[in-house]
Design an enzyme around this catalytic site. Structure first.
Site, short mmCIF file in Angstrom:
data_model
loop_
_atom_site.label_atom_id
_atom_site.label_comp_id
_atom_site.label_asym_id
_atom_site.label_seq_id
_atom_site.Cartn_x
_atom_site.Cartn_y
_atom_site.Cartn_z
N LYS A 115 0.82 -1.21 0.00
CA LYS A 115 0.00 0.00 0.00
C LYS A 115 0.85 1.27 0.00
CE LYS A 115 -4.21 -2.17 1.44
NZ LYS A 115 -3.68 -3.56 1.36
C1 LIG Z 1 -4.19 -4.60 0.55
C2 LIG Z 1 -3.36 -5.81 0.37
C3 LIG Z 1 -3.68 -6.80 -0.60
C4 LIG Z 1 -4.90 -6.71 -1.48
O1 LIG Z 1 -4.81 -5.70 -2.45
P1 LIG Z 1 -6.12 -5.20 -3.19
O2 LIG Z 1 -5.71 -4.02 -4.00
O3 LIG Z 1 -7.09 -4.82 -2.08
O4 LIG Z 1 -6.64 -6.32 -4.01
C5 LIG Z 1 -2.83 -7.89 -0.72
N1 LIG Z 1 -1.76 -8.05 0.08
C6 LIG Z 1 -1.42 -7.12 1.02
C7 LIG Z 1 -0.24 -7.37 1.89
C8 LIG Z 1 -2.20 -5.97 1.20
O5 LIG Z 1 -1.86 -5.09 2.16
#
Ligand SMILES: *Cc1c(COP(=O)(O)O)cnc(C)c1O
Length: 492
Positions: A115
């Site tokens: 993120k």
């Molecule tokens: C948020 C997240 C995801 C999922 O990503 P999306 O864009 O919501 O599909 C997968 N792995 C981690 C570690 C995340 O923090």
């Protein structure tokens, strides 16, 4: 380039600039913003990108979507956001796992999860959007978090001009490491508090604040308005397109593939944001084949692609890949819109809100199957992948990444498609060290975060990211616990 709502069924939809789309977040009709058209990326353009740094690549791609932003400003923001100081060792390095799979490591940022890739740049885009739209009020970002998003948002928004951020996390709902990361947060404009209850209590508290007109008025009197940082904002999605293109450029530059070769992509998926960004890259012209949508036991997306029905009325499982424990994948709405248009999307979203499910026609399902393949992995399988990939390939994967690897393997086995795969690796194994240790049969001296981390370091001969271990010795700044009913008092 203008933006329209995925639910705007008017003959001439209302279109707004990218700055307005980023400032607004969600459209007034509750739809998500989408660009009016997808810009094209040809081989010559990809070749030019190959010579560039990550920040330059990001500037090139973002300026194709954010045409109202000043290019020099974008370059300055990208250079800051993706600097060596914030992403030690590079923003999105590509690391081979065996011969035909490449781990696109998206977790070298301040919070060790993917993120950061969006949340390091998005606050800067928002700050500029506020200036560009003549906004004088302070934007107060309210976040309810089950762990990863809260810390990534805090790091992204800290000390950004014109913005204040408050994060609410469930008192008994985040890991010891995640809590530690948040309560030690630095910055003059940040506020963190625990809320009694679980994630839903914190989330409902934030939703109530957004829906309360008297609070909005009170905020306005204080020269402030409420805003959110969640993943449906176009300002979070656009930066995610960049790293798929960047990974392809790296593979060409390093002679792993020839320009024009088609590669597949596998993405461990929750809200469908990350994989949708890969889909946009493909629509732009990046030579991508299948987009493998990887899920954990919460396999609502797997069923959607295989059966043509999205049905969230099912058991919710808590897994060791918690960031994918999601039953409503909000960004899937953007795919529906891209394939079927606004009316098709609005109908299905109404059905999802009403009945908790919707169906798509077989023809649409077939069309989706040309680009997407859905697979899921159980908890047992995920643990086995962590162990086997470490023992056989020497690659230490976190549980989310392991779900991706396992699903990619299932896809290859079932389809016989042996094209190379770019795997989105979404978290550092050290962020989920307890589960990784358990999968590898490592027994830490205690369940204190430092003991778990040392055990993993010693057993695997790897090193925990400094930005993670550092929080273990930092001073606690926020130790408050409040009742959900007290959340509005914190907001204004
Ligand atoms: C948020 C997240 C995801 C999922 O990503 P999306 O864009 O919501 O599909 C997968 N792995 C981690 C570690 C995340 O923090």
């Amino acid at each position: 380039m203008n933006y329209i709502s995925t639910r705007d069924t008017a003959e001439t939809p209302r279109s707004i600039s990218s700055a307005e789309a980023i400032k607004t977040g969600l459209a007034p009709d509750s739809g998500l913003f989408m660009p009016e058209s997808i810009p094209a990326l040809d081989e010559a353009a990809i070749t030019r990108l190959t010579e560039m740094t990550y920040a330059e690549r990001a500037t090139e791609i973002l300026s194709m979507f954010l045409t109202d932003y000043d290019r020099e400003a974008l370059l300055a923001d990208c250079t800051e956001a993706y600097s060596e100081a914030r992403f030690p060792g590079g923003a999105a390095p590509v690391v081979p796992i065996g011969d035909d799979m490449y781990s696109l490591e998206l977790w070298h940022g301040p919070t060790c999860a993917f993120k950061d890739m969006a949340l390091q740049i998005m606050p800067r885009l928002l700050s500029r959007a506020l200036t560009m739209t003549g906004e004088r009020r302070l934007a107060h970002i309210l976040v309810a978090t089950s762990g990863d998003t809260g810390k990534a948002a805090l790091e992204g928004y800290k000390d950004v001009p014109g913005i204040k951020i408050s994060v609410f996390y469930p008192d008994d709902g985040v890991s010891a490491m995640q809590k530690r990361q948040m309560i030690t947060q630095e910055g003059e404009n940040v506020f963190v508090t625990a809320v009694k209850g679980n994630f839903d209590d914190a989330q409902n508290g934030v939703k109530k604040i957004f829906a309360d007109h008297s609070l909005a008025e009170k905020a306005a009197q204080n020269g402030m308005f409420f805003s959110s940082a969640n993943s449906i904002n176009w300002g979070r999605l656009a930066p995610q397109i960049v790293y798929y293109i960047s990974a392809y450029c790296d593979l060409v530059r390093d002679n792993e593939i020839f320009m024009g070769d088609v590669v597949n992509v596998c993405v461990p998926t929750g809200n469908f944001g990350n994989i949708f960004a890969a889909y946009i890259a493909k629509q732009m012209g990046l030579p991508l084949g299948k987009l493998i949508c990887a899920s954990n036991s919460n396999c609502v997306l797997t069923d959607f692609f295989n059966e043509g029905e999205y049905d969230r009325m099912r058991t919710f499982y808590k897994t060791m890949s918690p960031s994918m424990d999601i039953l409503i994948s909000s960004n899937l709405e953007r795919l529906l819109y891209a394939i079927g248009g606004a009316e098709f999307t609005a109908e299905r979203m109404a059905s999802l809100a009403g009945d908790g499910s919707y169906k798509i026609p077989y023809k649409v399902q077939e069309e989706l199957a040309e680009s997407f393949a859905g697979y899921c992995l159980s908890e047992t399988e995920t643990g086995e992948v962590i162990k086997r990939i470490f023992e056989e390939k020497g690659y230490l994967a976190d549980p989310h990444t392991a779900v991706g690897i396992g699903c990619a393997e299932k896809y290859i086995e079932e389809s016989g498609d042996t094209r190379k795969i770019i795997l989105a690796s979404t978290a550092s194994p050290y962020k989920f060290a307890a589960d990784v240790c358990r999968s590898l049969d490592i027994e830490p001296a205690s369940d204190e975060p430092m003991d778990i981390i040392s055990a993993l370091e010693n057993a695997t001969d790897t090193k925990a990211p400094a930005q993670l271990t550092r929080t273990l010795t930092m001073d606690v700044r926020f130790d408050g616990v409040i009742d959900p009913t007290d959340m509005p008092n914190v907001a204004v």
